[in-house]
Motif scaffolding. Structure first.
Motif, PDB file in Angstrom:
ATOM      1  N   TRP B 120      71.302 -26.752  25.217  1.00  0.00           N
ATOM      2  CA  TRP B 120      72.258 -26.618  25.495  1.00  0.00           C
ATOM      3  C   TRP B 120      73.164 -27.570  25.173  1.00  0.00           C
ATOM      4  O   TRP B 120      74.506 -27.893  24.834  1.00  0.00           O
ATOM      5  N   VAL B 121      73.288 -28.550  26.369  1.00  0.00           N
ATOM      6  CA  VAL B 121      73.286 -30.288  26.206  1.00  0.00           C
ATOM      7  C   VAL B 121      73.818 -30.443  23.892  1.00  0.00           C
ATOM      8  O   VAL B 121      74.308 -31.031  23.949  1.00  0.00           O
ATOM      9  N   GLY B 122      72.637 -30.642  24.148  1.00  0.00           N
ATOM     10  CA  GLY B 122      72.983 -30.811  22.902  1.00  0.00           C
ATOM     11  C   GLY B 122      73.096 -30.313  21.580  1.00  0.00           C
ATOM     12  O   GLY B 122      73.865 -31.338  20.372  1.00  0.00           O
ATOM     13  N   ILE B 123      73.521 -28.835  21.921  1.00  0.00           N
ATOM     14  CA  ILE B 123      74.648 -28.491  20.736  1.00  0.00           C
ATOM     15  C   ILE B 123      75.791 -28.667  21.115  1.00  0.00           C
ATOM     16  O   ILE B 123      76.914 -28.512  19.798  1.00  0.00           O
ATOM     17  N   CYS B 124      75.999 -29.170  22.034  1.00  0.00           N
ATOM     18  CA  CYS B 124      77.826 -29.167  22.306  1.00  0.00           C
ATOM     19  C   CYS B 124      77.607 -30.580  21.779  1.00  0.00           C
ATOM     20  O   CYS B 124      78.898 -30.571  21.090  1.00  0.00           O
ATOM     21  N   THR B 125      76.313 -30.894  21.874  1.00  0.00           N
ATOM     22  CA  THR B 125      76.961 -32.652  21.640  1.00  0.00           C
ATOM     23  C   THR B 125      77.097 -32.318  19.993  1.00  0.00           C
ATOM     24  O   THR B 125      78.325 -33.236  19.176  1.00  0.00           O
ATOM     25  N   VAL B 126      76.829 -32.366  19.236  1.00  0.00           N
ATOM     26  CA  VAL B 126      76.869 -31.662  17.862  1.00  0.00           C
ATOM     27  C   VAL B 126      78.149 -31.020  17.438  1.00  0.00           C
ATOM     28  O   VAL B 126      78.972 -31.506  16.663  1.00  0.00           O
ATOM     29  N   VAL B 127      78.589 -29.922  17.875  1.00  0.00           N
ATOM     30  CA  VAL B 127      79.756 -29.511  17.834  1.00  0.00           C
ATOM     31  C   VAL B 127      80.852 -29.925  17.929  1.00  0.00           C
ATOM     32  O   VAL B 127      81.226 -30.641  17.298  1.00  0.00           O
ATOM     33  N   LEU B 128      80.974 -31.174  19.299  1.00  0.00           N
ATOM     34  CA  LEU B 128      82.139 -31.980  19.868  1.00  0.00           C
ATOM     35  C   LEU B 128      81.974 -33.465  18.887  1.00  0.00           C
ATOM     36  O   LEU B 128      83.134 -33.790  17.790  1.00  0.00           O
ATOM     37  N   PHE B 129      80.798 -32.944  18.000  1.00  0.00           N
ATOM     38  CA  PHE B 129      80.549 -34.544  17.156  1.00  0.00           C
ATOM     39  C   PHE B 129      81.465 -34.332  15.917  1.00  0.00           C
ATOM     40  O   PHE B 129      82.515 -35.119  15.447  1.00  0.00           O
ATOM     41  N   THR B 130      81.405 -32.840  15.641  1.00  0.00           N
ATOM     42  CA  THR B 130      82.196 -32.451  14.051  1.00  0.00           C
ATOM     43  C   THR B 130      83.531 -32.622  14.170  1.00  0.00           C
ATOM     44  O   THR B 130      84.146 -32.103  13.570  1.00  0.00           O
ATOM     45  N   VAL B 131      83.644 -31.640  15.414  1.00  0.00           N
ATOM     46  CA  VAL B 131      85.491 -31.701  15.984  1.00  0.00           C
ATOM     47  C   VAL B 131      85.867 -32.767  15.719  1.00  0.00           C
ATOM     48  O   VAL B 131      86.698 -33.153  15.249  1.00  0.00           O
ATOM     49  N   GLN B 132      85.098 -33.961  16.365  1.00  0.00           N
ATOM     50  CA  GLN B 132      86.177 -34.914  16.258  1.00  0.00           C
ATOM     51  C   GLN B 132      85.934 -36.154  14.454  1.00  0.00           C
ATOM     52  O   GLN B 132      87.200 -36.421  14.232  1.00  0.00           O
ATOM     53  N   TRP B 133      84.815 -35.465  14.036  1.00  0.00           N
ATOM     54  CA  TRP B 133      84.965 -36.288  12.348  1.00  0.00           C
ATOM     55  C   TRP B 133      86.144 -35.024  11.840  1.00  0.00           C
ATOM     56  O   TRP B 133      86.550 -36.128  10.959  1.00  0.00           O
ATOM     57  N   VAL B 134      85.874 -33.983  11.965  1.00  0.00           N
ATOM     58  CA  VAL B 134      86.650 -33.378  11.161  1.00  0.00           C
ATOM     59  C   VAL B 134      88.751 -33.959  11.619  1.00  0.00           C
ATOM     60  O   VAL B 134      89.756 -34.031  11.107  1.00  0.00           O
ATOM     61  N   LEU B 135      88.735 -33.666  13.389  1.00  0.00           N
ATOM     62  CA  LEU B 135      90.207 -34.240  13.762  1.00  0.00           C
ATOM     63  C   LEU B 135      90.436 -35.490  13.148  1.00  0.00           C
ATOM     64  O   LEU B 135      91.814 -36.037  12.675  1.00  0.00           O
ATOM     65  N   GLY B 136      89.558 -36.456  13.049  1.00  0.00           N
ATOM     66  CA  GLY B 136      89.537 -37.759  12.728  1.00  0.00           C
ATOM     67  C   GLY B 136      90.112 -38.394  11.259  1.00  0.00           C
ATOM     68  O   GLY B 136      91.222 -38.665  11.278  1.00  0.00           O
ATOM     69  N   LEU B 137      89.632 -36.801   9.920  1.00  0.00           N
ATOM     70  CA  LEU B 137      89.596 -37.094   8.899  1.00  0.00           C
ATOM     71  C   LEU B 137      91.175 -36.791   9.244  1.00  0.00           C
ATOM     72  O   LEU B 137      92.055 -37.180   8.246  1.00  0.00           O
ATOM     73  N   ALA B 138      91.257 -35.657   9.648  1.00  0.00           N
ATOM     74  CA  ALA B 138      92.571 -34.840   9.296  1.00  0.00           C
ATOM     75  C   ALA B 138      93.913 -35.960   9.804  1.00  0.00           C
ATOM     76  O   ALA B 138      95.298 -36.147   9.247  1.00  0.00           O
ATOM     77  N   GLY B 139      94.240 -36.544  10.983  1.00  0.00           N
ATOM     78  CA  GLY B 139      94.372 -36.618  11.697  1.00  0.00           C
ATOM     79  C   GLY B 139      94.836 -38.627  11.338  1.00  0.00           C
ATOM     80  O   GLY B 139      95.860 -39.460  11.725  1.00  0.00           O
ATOM     81  N   LEU B 156      93.211 -39.438  22.536  1.00  0.00           N
ATOM     82  CA  LEU B 156      91.802 -38.481  22.692  1.00  0.00           C
ATOM     83  C   LEU B 156      90.521 -38.696  21.087  1.00  0.00           C
ATOM     84  O   LEU B 156      89.210 -38.460  22.378  1.00  0.00           O
ATOM     85  N   HIS B 157      90.995 -39.154  20.542  1.00  0.00           N
ATOM     86  CA  HIS B 157      89.683 -39.734  19.589  1.00  0.00           C
ATOM     87  C   HIS B 157      88.927 -40.943  19.731  1.00  0.00           C
ATOM     88  O   HIS B 157      87.575 -40.697  20.054  1.00  0.00           O
ATOM     89  N   VAL B 158      89.245 -42.140  21.463  1.00  0.00           N
ATOM     90  CA  VAL B 158      88.533 -43.025  21.557  1.00  0.00           C
ATOM     91  C   VAL B 158      87.911 -42.248  22.348  1.00  0.00           C
ATOM     92  O   VAL B 158      86.964 -41.934  22.681  1.00  0.00           O
ATOM     93  N   TRP B 159      88.632 -41.321  23.228  1.00  0.00           N
ATOM     94  CA  TRP B 159      87.699 -40.693  24.355  1.00  0.00           C
ATOM     95  C   TRP B 159      87.449 -39.767  23.835  1.00  0.00           C
ATOM     96  O   TRP B 159      85.855 -39.935  24.660  1.00  0.00           O
ATOM     97  N   ILE B 160      87.049 -39.071  23.167  1.00  0.00           N
ATOM     98  CA  ILE B 160      85.921 -38.386  22.560  1.00  0.00           C
ATOM     99  C   ILE B 160      85.010 -38.992  22.016  1.00  0.00           C
ATOM    100  O   ILE B 160      83.271 -38.550  22.378  1.00  0.00           O
ATOM    101  N   GLY B 161      84.800 -39.842  21.104  1.00  0.00           N
ATOM    102  CA  GLY B 161      84.137 -40.669  20.589  1.00  0.00           C
ATOM    103  C   GLY B 161      82.817 -41.383  21.838  1.00  0.00           C
ATOM    104  O   GLY B 161      81.863 -41.127  21.838  1.00  0.00           O
ATOM    105  N   LYS B 162      83.755 -41.951  23.116  1.00  0.00           N
ATOM    106  CA  LYS B 162      82.594 -41.990  24.079  1.00  0.00           C
ATOM    107  C   LYS B 162      82.043 -41.258  24.720  1.00  0.00           C
ATOM    108  O   LYS B 162      80.675 -41.306  25.122  1.00  0.00           O
ATOM    109  N   ALA B 163      82.912 -39.857  25.173  1.00  0.00           N
ATOM    110  CA  ALA B 163      81.947 -38.784  25.456  1.00  0.00           C
ATOM    111  C   ALA B 163      80.581 -38.106  24.910  1.00  0.00           C
ATOM    112  O   ALA B 163      79.427 -38.131  25.432  1.00  0.00           O
ATOM    113  N   VAL B 164      80.797 -38.364  23.227  1.00  0.00           N
ATOM    114  CA  VAL B 164      79.804 -37.914  22.209  1.00  0.00           C
ATOM    115  C   VAL B 164      78.745 -38.906  22.984  1.00  0.00           C
ATOM    116  O   VAL B 164      77.317 -38.877  22.580  1.00  0.00           O
ATOM    117  N   LEU B 165      79.217 -40.020  22.308  1.00  0.00           N
ATOM    118  CA  LEU B 165      77.954 -41.167  23.196  1.00  0.00           C
ATOM    119  C   LEU B 165      77.201 -40.584  24.258  1.00  0.00           C
ATOM    120  O   LEU B 165      75.644 -40.688  24.452  1.00  0.00           O
TER     121      LEU B 165
END
Lengths: 245, 245
Positions: B120-139, B156-165
């Protein structure tokens, strides 16, 4: 939105998530794992998740963000340093009691101590937390500490504080996962296996997600520089501005 | 010590820890878990820890600190944005391939997907990472993104980046713990149980400690404001100063 309004909304979320973590871990241990006692049995083990989640996670997280509450900025910093140190000491004592619970349980059933990765990471967390508390007391609370020590300790104190939070979340998640694997998959206990996701497993997995959410919200509060307690000059300016409006 | 010297010492530590993580996870999977294949067997599972540690942890961590390397400050930020986004895309692809490995293995052996807290935690990590990458590309990468979106996305990008780590370290530790519990304690496999701490268990536990150390060093680099890439004006000042000395 004013910084204090957005802070208080996030702080309320942090408090609610913390309370939910306590409620879920208490309910898991009492309803599905049979409740509590202090006699070396499996019921003594049940204190372990409750005390670690209460002390090392929820109380620790709240004690870490206490300086950020704007209400405290009007008061002397030293008073809130004492509150911070006192809450952290209580969090540390609960964590040590949580370790005693699991060590006693292991002794009672002749289970070796400290074999799993969860236990290695968990023990590192409590040791780092103890070092952090002692260094914080000696360097940042006691008035006799030399200024050079105070200055060089402060960034390290902030970094170790966040490191303990990360380790604490990691220990809690790996611990809940380990307990579910050992207790649901253990032979002859009559329960459905973890892989069939019985209600207990769903409930405890959801507790894990709440713990992650709590950790990330605390982390978010600590990372936002606008929510830091202002230095003395800035604080006077804020108070004057608030009195004039 | 000059900030760049202390940075490079920490960066070398980060690289060494990352390499050790790769070496240990590869050695664990090949020496103790029987090596690799892509045929739905347990040997396909072995790609899972290797790809997740390589992609979601080591490559992710290094891609996150790439802006901090003082050597890059002399070059255009846009070039390093592309390097950052490219490395992150590679990290994401390795992580998705790591998920495919475990899903295929589950299908081959009729094991249910996504039942454990680790998953459950692992799949949340990969989903959050995907959202982060797409948002980073777009924004933050595409030049057509509106300035208000870019401004509000950055913190938000900085915070999500640390959250994914944080989530990535948590997933790796709970995953290694789960694999050792299931494979060493499983019936009829002839291995010593996890609780007797055979050499494999010590080795994989030590891999877990290396992962935690790597995560905390990356986290330390990201948290130190003196090591941030200076804004353009500051950068010109630093370059002029360095040319004058």
């Amino acid at each position: 939105m004013r910084p204090s309004v957005s802070f208080y909304l996030t702080f309320v979320l942090c408090l609610c998530l913390g309370l939910l973590c306590l409620l879920f871990v208490g309910c898991w241990s009492s309803h599905w794992r049979g409740g509590f006692s202090w006699d070396g049995s499996a019921l003594q083990f049940n204190w372990h998740p409750v005390l670690m989640v209460s002390g090392l996670l929820v109380l620790y997280g709240n004690a870490a963000v206490v300086y950020r509450v704007p209400f405290t900025w009007e008061q002397r910093k030293h008073v809130w340093k004492l509150v911070h140190a006192g809450l952290m000491l209580l969090a540390l004592l609960l964590s040590v009691l949580g370790l005693c619970a699991v060590f006693d349980f292991h002794r009672g059933l002749n289970i070796p101590h400290l074999y799993s990765l969860h236990s290695w990471v968990g023990i590192c967390t409590v040791v780092l937390f103890t070092v952090q508390w002692v260094l914080g007391l000696a360097g940042l609370l006691l008035p006799c500490s030399p200024p050079w020590f105070r200055r060089s300790l402060k960034p390290l104190h902030v970094w170790i504080g966040k490191a303990v939070l990360i380790l604490s979340v990691t220990s809690c998640i790996s611990g809940i996962n380990e307990k579910l694997l050992l207790s649901l998959n253990g032979s002859g206990n009559g329960s459905e296996p973890y892989s069939s996701l019985p209600v207990e497993a769903k409930f405890a997995n959801f507790l894990g997600i709440l713990i992650v959410a709590f950790g990330l919200v605390v982390f978010g509060i600590l990372s936002k520089s606008e929510w830091q307690r202002p230095q003395t000059d800035e604080r006077v300016h804020i108070l004057l501005n608030e009195n004039n409006t």
